[in-house]
Scaffold this motif. Sequence first.
Motif, PDB file in Angstrom:
ATOM      1  N   GLU A 158       7.294 -15.183  23.000  1.00  0.00           N
ATOM      2  CA  GLU A 158       7.149 -14.614  24.415  1.00  0.00           C
ATOM      3  C   GLU A 158       5.884 -14.856  25.023  1.00  0.00           C
ATOM      4  OE1 GLU A 158      10.506 -13.173  21.808  1.00  0.00           O
ATOM      5  OE2 GLU A 158       8.233 -13.287  21.325  1.00  0.00           O
ATOM      6  N   GLU A 159       4.829 -14.898  24.162  1.00  0.00           N
ATOM      7  CA  GLU A 159       3.471 -14.877  24.734  1.00  0.00           C
ATOM      8  C   GLU A 159       3.372 -16.637  25.238  1.00  0.00           C
ATOM      9  OE1 GLU A 159       0.252 -12.191  22.701  1.00  0.00           O
ATOM     10  OE2 GLU A 159       1.276 -13.702  21.512  1.00  0.00           O
ATOM     11  N   VAL A 160       3.970 -17.627  24.614  1.00  0.00           N
ATOM     12  CA  VAL A 160       3.919 -19.089  25.051  1.00  0.00           C
ATOM     13  C   VAL A 160       4.787 -19.258  26.423  1.00  0.00           C
ATOM     14  CG1 VAL A 160       4.397 -21.385  24.291  1.00  0.00           C
ATOM     15  CG2 VAL A 160       3.463 -19.849  22.584  1.00  0.00           C
ATOM     16  N   ASP A 193      -6.636 -14.550  29.014  1.00  0.00           N
ATOM     17  CA  ASP A 193      -5.341 -14.476  28.093  1.00  0.00           C
ATOM     18  C   ASP A 193      -5.035 -16.001  27.352  1.00  0.00           C
ATOM     19  OD1 ASP A 193      -4.847 -12.912  30.779  1.00  0.00           O
ATOM     20  OD2 ASP A 193      -3.070 -12.446  29.907  1.00  0.00           O
ATOM     21  N   THR A 194      -5.321 -17.110  28.051  1.00  0.00           N
ATOM     22  CA  THR A 194      -5.016 -18.397  27.443  1.00  0.00           C
ATOM     23  C   THR A 194      -6.198 -18.465  26.472  1.00  0.00           C
ATOM     24  OG1 THR A 194      -4.349 -19.486  29.503  1.00  0.00           O
ATOM     25  CG2 THR A 194      -5.031 -20.944  27.845  1.00  0.00           C
ATOM     26  N   ALA A 195      -7.476 -18.170  26.536  1.00  0.00           N
ATOM     27  CA  ALA A 195      -8.361 -18.441  25.398  1.00  0.00           C
ATOM     28  C   ALA A 195      -7.948 -17.538  24.310  1.00  0.00           C
ATOM     29  CB  ALA A 195      -9.810 -18.137  25.955  1.00  0.00           C
ATOM     30  N   ARG A 196      -7.604 -16.367  24.532  1.00  0.00           N
ATOM     31  CA  ARG A 196      -7.358 -15.505  23.232  1.00  0.00           C
ATOM     32  C   ARG A 196      -6.137 -15.931  22.595  1.00  0.00           C
ATOM     33  NH1 ARG A 196      -3.015 -12.237  22.891  1.00  0.00           N
ATOM     34  NH2 ARG A 196      -2.474 -12.181  25.084  1.00  0.00           N
ATOM     35  N   LEU A 197      -5.013 -16.620  23.145  1.00  0.00           N
ATOM     36  CA  LEU A 197      -4.053 -17.345  22.295  1.00  0.00           C
ATOM     37  C   LEU A 197      -4.393 -18.576  21.473  1.00  0.00           C
ATOM     38  CD1 LEU A 197      -1.199 -16.952  25.034  1.00  0.00           C
ATOM     39  CD2 LEU A 197      -1.460 -15.474  23.150  1.00  0.00           C
ATOM     40  N   LEU A 198      -5.512 -19.304  22.460  1.00  0.00           N
ATOM     41  CA  LEU A 198      -5.595 -20.556  21.741  1.00  0.00           C
ATOM     42  C   LEU A 198      -6.506 -20.380  20.335  1.00  0.00           C
ATOM     43  CD1 LEU A 198      -6.759 -22.777  24.687  1.00  0.00           C
ATOM     44  CD2 LEU A 198      -4.783 -23.111  23.194  1.00  0.00           C
ATOM     45  N   ALA A 199      -7.165 -19.208  20.321  1.00  0.00           N
ATOM     46  CA  ALA A 199      -7.909 -18.681  19.191  1.00  0.00           C
ATOM     47  C   ALA A 199      -7.103 -18.076  18.030  1.00  0.00           C
ATOM     48  CB  ALA A 199      -9.060 -17.821  19.608  1.00  0.00           C
ATOM     49  N   ALA A 205       4.732 -25.779  15.220  1.00  0.00           N
ATOM     50  CA  ALA A 205       5.327 -25.961  16.416  1.00  0.00           C
ATOM     51  C   ALA A 205       5.041 -25.283  17.671  1.00  0.00           C
ATOM     52  CB  ALA A 205       6.803 -26.195  16.177  1.00  0.00           C
ATOM     53  N   LEU A 206       4.757 -24.269  17.490  1.00  0.00           N
ATOM     54  CA  LEU A 206       4.473 -23.148  18.643  1.00  0.00           C
ATOM     55  C   LEU A 206       3.020 -23.575  19.073  1.00  0.00           C
ATOM     56  CD1 LEU A 206       5.995 -20.962  20.117  1.00  0.00           C
ATOM     57  CD2 LEU A 206       4.863 -19.311  18.798  1.00  0.00           C
ATOM     58  N   ARG A 207       2.125 -23.703  18.082  1.00  0.00           N
ATOM     59  CA  ARG A 207       0.772 -23.972  18.344  1.00  0.00           C
ATOM     60  C   ARG A 207       0.642 -25.151  19.231  1.00  0.00           C
ATOM     61  NH1 ARG A 207      -3.897 -22.120  17.078  1.00  0.00           N
ATOM     62  NH2 ARG A 207      -5.712 -23.384  16.986  1.00  0.00           N
ATOM     63  N   ARG A 208       1.664 -26.357  18.995  1.00  0.00           N
ATOM     64  CA  ARG A 208       1.471 -27.456  19.602  1.00  0.00           C
ATOM     65  C   ARG A 208       2.011 -27.196  21.099  1.00  0.00           C
ATOM     66  NH1 ARG A 208       3.658 -29.727  15.157  1.00  0.00           N
ATOM     67  NH2 ARG A 208       5.712 -29.707  15.538  1.00  0.00           N
ATOM     68  N   GLU A 209       3.137 -26.546  21.261  1.00  0.00           N
ATOM     69  CA  GLU A 209       3.512 -26.138  22.597  1.00  0.00           C
ATOM     70  C   GLU A 209       2.585 -25.475  23.543  1.00  0.00           C
ATOM     71  OE1 GLU A 209       7.224 -24.027  24.856  1.00  0.00           O
ATOM     72  OE2 GLU A 209       7.050 -23.956  22.578  1.00  0.00           O
ATOM     73  N   LEU A 210       1.676 -24.297  22.698  1.00  0.00           N
ATOM     74  CA  LEU A 210       0.573 -23.765  23.160  1.00  0.00           C
ATOM     75  C   LEU A 210      -0.330 -24.442  23.690  1.00  0.00           C
ATOM     76  CD1 LEU A 210      -0.810 -20.816  23.957  1.00  0.00           C
ATOM     77  CD2 LEU A 210      -1.523 -21.045  21.289  1.00  0.00           C
ATOM     78  N   PHE A 211      -0.891 -25.531  22.770  1.00  0.00           N
ATOM     79  CA  PHE A 211      -2.012 -26.548  23.285  1.00  0.00           C
ATOM     80  C   PHE A 211      -1.482 -27.524  24.581  1.00  0.00           C
ATOM     81  CE2 PHE A 211      -4.445 -24.864  19.920  1.00  0.00           C
ATOM     82  CZ  PHE A 211      -5.629 -25.158  20.142  1.00  0.00           C
ATOM     83  N   THR A 212      -0.183 -27.796  24.647  1.00  0.00           N
ATOM     84  CA  THR A 212       0.317 -28.421  25.783  1.00  0.00           C
ATOM     85  C   THR A 212       0.312 -27.683  26.942  1.00  0.00           C
ATOM     86  OG1 THR A 212       1.877 -29.909  24.518  1.00  0.00           O
ATOM     87  CG2 THR A 212       2.523 -29.573  26.627  1.00  0.00           C
ATOM     88  N   LEU A 213       0.550 -26.414  26.998  1.00  0.00           N
ATOM     89  CA  LEU A 213       0.711 -25.530  28.017  1.00  0.00           C
ATOM     90  C   LEU A 213      -0.769 -25.206  28.421  1.00  0.00           C
ATOM     91  CD1 LEU A 213       3.348 -23.096  26.925  1.00  0.00           C
ATOM     92  CD2 LEU A 213       3.675 -24.858  29.034  1.00  0.00           C
ATOM     93  N   LEU A 244      -7.262 -31.001  25.040  1.00  0.00           N
ATOM     94  CA  LEU A 244      -6.038 -30.012  24.581  1.00  0.00           C
ATOM     95  C   LEU A 244      -4.872 -30.816  24.390  1.00  0.00           C
ATOM     96  CD1 LEU A 244      -6.908 -27.457  27.308  1.00  0.00           C
ATOM     97  CD2 LEU A 244      -7.160 -27.170  24.856  1.00  0.00           C
ATOM     98  N   ALA A 245      -4.520 -31.582  25.313  1.00  0.00           N
ATOM     99  CA  ALA A 245      -3.347 -32.705  25.040  1.00  0.00           C
ATOM    100  C   ALA A 245      -3.328 -33.443  23.631  1.00  0.00           C
ATOM    101  CB  ALA A 245      -3.005 -33.712  26.141  1.00  0.00           C
TER     102      ALA A 245
END
Length: 464
Positions: A158-160, A193-199, A205-213, A244-245
């Motif tokens: 949901e966060e992604v 918001d974004t920096a918190r999720l990246l950390a 698979a969700l992490r890869r999508e997170l970094f793509t976004l 990031l990509a």
Amino acid sequence: MARHQPNRQLALLLDEAEWNPAELARAVNALGKAQGLRLRYDRTSVAHWLTGSRPRPPVPDLVAAAFSRRTERLVTAQETGLSRPGQAADDLPLASGAGDDDAAHRLTILARTDADPARRSQLTRGVYSLRAVESPAWDSERPAPRRPRSSHSRVSAEEVGALREMCQIFADLMERHGGAHARAALASYLTDDTARLLAAPAESALRRELFTLAAQLTHVLARMTMDAGHPGLAQGYFTTALGLASEADDRRMYAITLRAMSLQALQLGFHEKASQLADTAIDAGRHADPATRAFLLSQSAVTHAHAGQRRRAVADLAAAESQFDRATRKAGPFDAYPRAGLDYQSGRTLLALGDAEQAARSLATSAAARGDHQRRSGALTHARLAATLLSLGRLEESCVHWNAFLDQYLSLRLVLADDALTYLRRSLYRYRDQPHAAAVLHRARSLTRTAPASSKGRRTGPPR
């Protein structure tokens, strides 16, 4: 080098470039003007540099860029002998390339500084650096980044998904109002918001999508920063988006960002670098979907046209058309490539090849297809078409499209629109006795903006 010691490095570069001091001064002034800086250097200024004085940053970087363009090799600010230790623009967090070990950390530093009005000038005073895009090719054997895990709970789907929605929202805002609008809001969103999720830890698979976004959001911020007239900072965000990509193992997003970097280099007059970046983008995206391939090839066509490589430009344009015909129509800022966009690129390519008549037809087709939700693209297309028609002596038709540009101008905040308005006023002035031109000029003079994107000192040539 002591202050009063002759600058032999600069003298040697002048000899290599076959320039006299006045020619170097003009080249530096022109580069500064393209980046929103009003410089008035002359041969006396360069004479002082040769005797040991040093200009303030970012001028040493502009001197290096001028020599790089002239000699067709990379020249750094240090090689000019003009940089003071500890005061080079490379000391800012803008100059790191795509090979950074921790792009997420770099994004946090950039966005946090940018979101703070008291510290933003530290970033916006930076200038475009050829060094930062020296080796942007995709590295398929890069080591996995080592990032400390935070104590936050695991990232949820949901966060992604929320990140995906915000990317759409900011991309839409940029297209409707220009990138100088709400730019600081996106920097703040990335900081929090974004920096918190990246950390935070996440399933692979969700992490890869997170970094793509995160790469997509950073890419959008880079384009917004271009619109605001801060090319050095925009470049910093673009190279961060590449990192990031890369961490997301997303070649497609990497290629799309290289394409945007090619566009930036072209706008700033670095035609060879623009062509190199476009070629690297095509290589990185060689297995991408047809829509992405068409998107990449269309930029390659423009850069090869500016380089005078007619055969390659025409071939790229034909290949872009072929890929576009094969594409599946999708929605989303990084999935769709509208027909109007390809027609616009076709017009730019034809203009660079000297075929203004055919370019006008492509631009007219593009302009007609732009909807109200595409105000930014529509306004710039009408401006370029108006300038093209004027060059063909079709004044009345040109004025129709200048009026269409003016219809959108006040709702947009971007320096390209301000540049186009300045060009409108100057180019139509000699026709001021003609009724159509007089009406457009009167309307253009009456337009005011409460908080304009700064275009002081910028170039005022035909719309880009």
